[in-house]
Design an enzyme around this catalytic site. Structure first.
Site, PDB file in Angstrom:
ATOM      1  N   ARG A  52     -10.857   3.097  11.704  1.00  0.00           N
ATOM      2  CA  ARG A  52     -12.073   3.091  10.888  1.00  0.00           C
ATOM      3  C   ARG A  52     -12.618   1.674  10.829  1.00  0.00           C
ATOM      4  NH1 ARG A  52     -10.600   3.414   5.550  1.00  0.00           N
ATOM      5  NH2 ARG A  52     -11.634   1.414   5.186  1.00  0.00           N
ATOM      6  N   GLU A  75     -13.915  -5.555   9.164  1.00  0.00           N
ATOM      7  CA  GLU A  75     -12.530  -5.358   9.585  1.00  0.00           C
ATOM      8  C   GLU A  75     -12.390  -3.969  10.187  1.00  0.00           C
ATOM      9  OE1 GLU A  75      -9.639  -4.278   6.272  1.00  0.00           O
ATOM     10  OE2 GLU A  75     -11.181  -5.362   5.154  1.00  0.00           O
ATOM     11  N   GLY A 100      -6.744   5.557   5.453  1.00  0.00           N
ATOM     12  CA  GLY A 100      -6.308   6.469   4.412  1.00  0.00           C
ATOM     13  C   GLY A 100      -6.670   7.915   4.722  1.00  0.00           C
ATOM     14  N   SER A 128      -6.593  -2.084   1.676  1.00  0.00           N
ATOM     15  CA  SER A 128      -6.871  -1.360   0.428  1.00  0.00           C
ATOM     16  C   SER A 128      -7.375  -2.287  -0.674  1.00  0.00           C
ATOM     17  CB  SER A 128      -5.623  -0.601  -0.053  1.00  0.00           C
ATOM     18  OG  SER A 128      -5.320   0.444   0.820  1.00  0.00           O
ATOM     19  N   TYR A 171      -9.337   4.793  -4.948  1.00  0.00           N
ATOM     20  CA  TYR A 171      -8.360   5.870  -4.923  1.00  0.00           C
ATOM     21  C   TYR A 171      -8.217   6.678  -6.213  1.00  0.00           C
ATOM     22  CZ  TYR A 171      -6.962   3.403  -0.707  1.00  0.00           C
ATOM     23  OH  TYR A 171      -6.960   2.798   0.511  1.00  0.00           O
ATOM     24  N   GLU A 216       0.813  -1.213   0.000  1.00  0.00           N
ATOM     25  CA  GLU A 216       0.000   0.000   0.000  1.00  0.00           C
ATOM     26  C   GLU A 216       0.852   1.271   0.000  1.00  0.00           C
ATOM     27  OE1 GLU A 216      -3.605  -0.364   2.645  1.00  0.00           O
ATOM     28  OE2 GLU A 216      -2.502  -2.121   3.345  1.00  0.00           O
ATOM     29  N   ASN A 231      -9.481  -0.705  10.407  1.00  0.00           N
ATOM     30  CA  ASN A 231      -8.253  -0.111   9.880  1.00  0.00           C
ATOM     31  C   ASN A 231      -7.690   0.830  10.930  1.00  0.00           C
ATOM     32  OD1 ASN A 231      -8.463  -0.833   6.744  1.00  0.00           O
ATOM     33  ND2 ASN A 231     -10.487  -0.295   7.509  1.00  0.00           N
ATOM     34  N   ASP A 275     -15.208  -1.112   9.277  1.00  0.00           N
ATOM     35  CA  ASP A 275     -15.968  -1.390   8.060  1.00  0.00           C
ATOM     36  C   ASP A 275     -17.081  -2.408   8.322  1.00  0.00           C
ATOM     37  OD1 ASP A 275     -14.218   0.297   6.794  1.00  0.00           O
ATOM     38  OD2 ASP A 275     -13.013  -1.297   5.894  1.00  0.00           O
TER      39      ASP A 275
END
Length: 323
Positions: A259, A275, A281, A150, A220, A18, A277, A261
């Protein structure tokens, strides 16, 4: 206020798959902090050594690395040794959260909803064993490299014929492959800031990707994906999902920011944790800044708030001195 942070390092780039995204995140964070008068400098651990990191004498660092060697507890351990406070969760929480299998096992043990799953060895799972997985989890199903992010090393399998190729893709990235029940519904994400009882969820973001394919490119580099924030959900369901995000965050011992999800099952509006994070990002397409903006928090203020939470897991002893 900016002077209280001292000399700040923004860590980005790194050696993971990433790296490209991390470079974008770090550049944004660096510019935001500098615009607020923070004495901030870039530092790429892929190009400079830990000895150089120690020599910089940073008072704290903002971790904008994603994936392995930056989000998985390894860097956090090095920063603990160097005595440099850092953003995001500590060593243990970072390591667990980076492992989707361990994350799901902990959530499952605490009664938090997550899709059913199976763990496959990327080297020893036979073709016959692989073909038995749909019998347990149904079709379609998801195959994931559990230590990547990602949407790298992930495959949606819609029929048995696709199991071999999907498994081979994930096996390129990891020693194990996570097979996960597919939840048909709406894709949501919830940033969480703070720690413990003071942790708070920001507005929910709903992600609507073309044909439901929220892959690396759509994350992205295109504007085809729709983001709805706050997500169009009734108040009771919104509060339930936000509370679940905080529970999931605290269950892993996360602090600072992360974050979470979700998938919201279409059939009955039941949320399922996918999951978490721990170094999300921070690019122009990223979801934490989008959610913060909906809460009235600018990108720059968000970066400063995250930086202000930088800490060490362990307090150095009085006799300890930096290298």
């Amino acid at each position: 206020m900016a002077n209280q942070f001292g000399k700040v390092g923004v860590l980005f780039g790194g050696r993971s798959a990433e790296r490209e995204v991390s470079n974008m995140s770090g550049a944004g964070v660096l510019q935001a902090l500098q615009s607020r008068g923070v004495d901030a400098y870039p530092f790429d651990p892929a190009q400079r050594s830990l000895a150089e990191l120690a020599a910089e004498k940073f008072d704290r660092v903002f971790i904008a690395l994603h994936g392995r060697y930056g989000e998985d507890g390894t860097l956090q351990g090095a920063l603990e040794q160097l005595g440099i406070p850092y953003t995001g969760p500590g060593v243990m929480a970072s390591a667990i959260a980076m492992d989707k299998v361990m994350t799901k096992r902990i959530w499952q043990s605490m009664g938090l909803p997550t899709p059913r799953f199976a763990v496959l060895d990327s080297k020893t799972t036979s073709p016959a064993e692989l073909q038995q997985v749909p019998d347990v989890l149904g079709l379609p199903l998801m195959l994931k490299a559990p230590h990547e992010g990602s949407t790298i090393g992930i495959s949606k399998v819609t029929d048995r014929a696709g199991m071999d190729d999907g498994f081979a893709l994930c096996a390129k990235y990891d020693e194990v492959v996570l097979a996960e029940e597919f939840i048909s519904g709406r894709e949501l994400t919830v940033p969480v800031l703070g720690a413990g009882r003071d942790a708070r969820a920001l507005p929910i973001v709903e992600i609507r990707a073309p044909e439901g394919n929220y892959d690396y490119q759509h994350k992205y580099f295109t504007d085809d994906t729709q983001y709805l924030c706050p997500a169009p959900l009734d108040e009771a369901l919104t509060q339930r999902i936000q509370a679940l995000a905080v529970q999931a965050f605290n269950a892993l011992g996360c602090v600072g920011w992360s974050r979470v999800d979700f998938m919201l099952r279409a059939a009955d509006n039941e949320p399922f944790l996918l999951e978490i994070n721990t170094s999300p990002g921070m690019t122009s397409h990223s979801l934490v800044p989008m959610s913060a903006k909906a809460a009235g928090v600018s990108y720059e203020d968000l970066c400063v708030e995250i930086l202000s939470s930088a800490a060490l897991d362990l307090t150095p002893s009085k006799d300890w001195a930096p290298i």
